[in-house]
Design an enzyme around this catalytic site. Structure first.
Site, PDB file in Angstrom:
ATOM      1  N   HIS A  45       0.863  -1.174   0.000  1.00  0.00           N
ATOM      2  CA  HIS A  45       0.000   0.000   0.000  1.00  0.00           C
ATOM      3  C   HIS A  45       0.900   1.225   0.000  1.00  0.00           C
ATOM      4  CE1 HIS A  45      -2.840   2.963   1.670  1.00  0.00           C
ATOM      5  NE2 HIS A  45      -3.823   2.128   1.393  1.00  0.00           N
ATOM      6  N   ASP A  98       3.048  -4.095   8.341  1.00  0.00           N
ATOM      7  CA  ASP A  98       1.760  -3.453   8.087  1.00  0.00           C
ATOM      8  C   ASP A  98       0.679  -4.502   8.332  1.00  0.00           C
ATOM      9  OD1 ASP A  98      -0.580  -2.401   7.108  1.00  0.00           O
ATOM     10  OD2 ASP A  98       0.210  -1.904   5.126  1.00  0.00           O
ATOM     11  N   GLN A 154      -4.523  -5.322   7.185  1.00  0.00           N
ATOM     12  CA  GLN A 154      -5.446  -6.329   6.659  1.00  0.00           C
ATOM     13  C   GLN A 154      -5.344  -7.652   7.411  1.00  0.00           C
ATOM     14  OE1 GLN A 154      -7.760  -5.652   4.530  1.00  0.00           O
ATOM     15  NE2 GLN A 154      -7.079  -3.644   3.850  1.00  0.00           N
ATOM     16  N   LYS A 182     -10.689  -0.249  10.152  1.00  0.00           N
ATOM     17  CA  LYS A 182     -10.786  -1.506   9.416  1.00  0.00           C
ATOM     18  C   LYS A 182     -11.161  -2.680  10.323  1.00  0.00           C
ATOM     19  CE  LYS A 182      -7.289  -0.095   6.015  1.00  0.00           C
ATOM     20  NZ  LYS A 182      -8.158   0.151   4.857  1.00  0.00           N
ATOM     21  N   CYS A 187      -4.704   2.289  -3.677  1.00  0.00           N
ATOM     22  CA  CYS A 187      -3.457   2.829  -3.110  1.00  0.00           C
ATOM     23  C   CYS A 187      -2.300   1.861  -3.318  1.00  0.00           C
ATOM     24  CB  CYS A 187      -3.629   3.157  -1.624  1.00  0.00           C
ATOM     25  SG  CYS A 187      -4.844   4.447  -1.299  1.00  0.00           S
TER      26      CYS A 187
END
Length: 441
Positions: A155, A232, A235, A258, A398
């Site tokens: 991203h 990261d 997700q 999220k 993104c």
């Protein structure tokens, strides 16, 4: 691939999720009970922003109704209570990811957390050059000849801050490519991550491909090189049991919006010995020990990185979201979503003119699928689906370099969560099957 540690015994004892339970879960989400363009809403855009259960909405509302005051300031009753619930929320979220209390820093979102790290690393060089701060800062300071490694599936939030860090320090940015199937080229990774690598930053799960990356293998390569690891987890934290200690990453970031929480709240995890020596990103009130007209001394983490008025109600609501996910069971949620993801991919692959990105049906992925419709722009696909009450994401998500690698400018992405049923997926697939005929592609 060791993605997560084994969930608690209580969670293992819970039954497998099914449509009946998901329908009960949906009752906790008032926004899902509406009609869009004459159709019951099918929300398949949780990869961008998830919806909020009543318990999260009520937690934030209750704070404003009963405890609204500034934290860490004042000795009156409301200020004390506000500080208590704010710091209790920190402990709840720390427990949620297997971290310690002082290793959990509030940010506005994951993007801020990554920028915090990027700027702190470059400031470390300035401090070290002037003999300021801890002697360990020399190990964190980047210089020409050093390398920062990312992946081709990142991203923009986990790419641009590192580009800028390379620019500020003279370091070189390198990346691990992806193959046509949407997996990292681990054979290349072993060559890219070398003795010049100082930072390895990568996504746990791709927001475009659905790929779950081999964290253990990547961390092993970084440890061999003596590099810091930044994960990261945007997700993964909402969808997988996450244990940052078991994964042995140095830093991790994720966003509340999220994972059932409000916007405007995120988390930076960092090993305490690293957070305590990093220079702060934002400076001002509430993060100092002593201030003179010439200089300031800073508190240890986490307050070291939390200048000014904090995101109090959002932190309280994020803790409520973490509790909701824990009580439902992250391992169960992941299993359910993985099944929905497989259903989506298998269905999309059976429709003529559809190209699905990432792992094929039957291969491991999270519960999302990005795809291209031959002859129809992704924005038109999104509008067509919206006309049938189905919410999806369109664009480059993104991740322009990844799309460029795959020969695309934009795709359509459907992403499921714990409140989606197999019927939602089937309605989505039925609608996609009609796209090309509608546009006469």
């Amino acid at each position: 691939m060791a993605v997560v540690s084994t969930p608690p015994t209580l969670e293992r004892a819970l039954p497998v999720m099914d449509n009946a339970e998901v329908l009960r879960i949906r009752n906790d989400f008032p926004v899902l009970d509406q009609v869009v363009n004459g159709h019951p809403l099918v929300y398949l855009d949780s990869g961008a922003t998830s919806q909020n259960p009543l318990s999260v909405i009520e937690a934030e509302q209750e704070f404003y109704e009963q405890r609204n005051a500034a934290v860490h300031r004042g000795a009156h009753h409301l200020a004390v209570e506000a500080t208590e619930v704010f710091e209790d929320a920190r402990q709840t979220v720390a427990d949620f990811i297997g971290a310690e209390y002082a290793e959990t820093v509030w940010t506005s979102n994951a993007t801020e957390g990554l920028n915090l790290l990027s700027y702190a690393f470059s400031t470390a060089g300035l401090w070290a050059a002037q003999g300021r701060g801890d002697a360990g800062l020399k190990e964190l300071a980047l210089k020409p000849g050093d390398e920062i490694v990312v992946t081709e599936m990142e991203h923009h939030a986990n790419l641009i801050p590192w580009q800028e860090l390379a620019f500020r320090t003279g370091a070189t940015l390198r990346y691990i490519p992806v193959d046509d199937a949407g997996s990292l080229r681990m054979d290349v990774a072993a060559e890219v991550i070398g003795n010049r690598t100082r930072v390895l930053a990568f996504t746990h799960a791709s927001n475009v491909l659905g790929t779950i990356n081999p964290v253990t293998d990547l961390v092993g390569l970084a440890r061999r090189a003596g590099a810091l690891v930044v994960l990261d987890a945007c997700q993964s934290a909402p969808h997988l049991p996450l244990d940052v200690k078991a994964l042995d990453v140095d830093f991790a970031v994720f966003s509340g919006h999220k994972m059932l929480a409000p916007t405007g709240i995120g988390v930076l995890y960092g090993k305490q010995e690293l957070l305590d020596i990093l220079p702060p990103f934002l400076t001002g009130g509430s993060m100092i020990t002593t201030v003179t007209m010439e200089r300031a001394e800073y508190l240890p983490a986490p307050q070291r990185f939390e200048a000014g008025t904090q995101r109090i109600s959002q932190a309280v609501a994020l803790a409520a979201a973490a509790n909701y996910l824990t009580e439902t069971g992250l391992a169960r949620i992941h299993e359910w979503e993985a099944g929905l993801g497989q259903r989506m991919v298998a269905g999309l692959e059976s429709i003529p003119g559809i190209r699905v990105l990432g792992p094929a049906a039957g291969q491991e992925r999270i519960g999302l699928a990005a795809f291209d419709v031959d002859g129809v722009h992704a924005h038109d696909v999104g509008q067509f689906l919206d006309s049938r009450g189905i919410a999806v994401r369109v664009g480059h998500h993104c991740a322009q370099p990844l799309h460029r690698k795959l020969g695309l400018t934009a795709t359509t992405r459907a992403s499921a969560y714990l409140y989606n049923t197999t019927d939602d997926v089937d309605q989505f697939l039925d609608a996609v099957a009609g796209v090309r005929a509608y546009f006469r592609a």
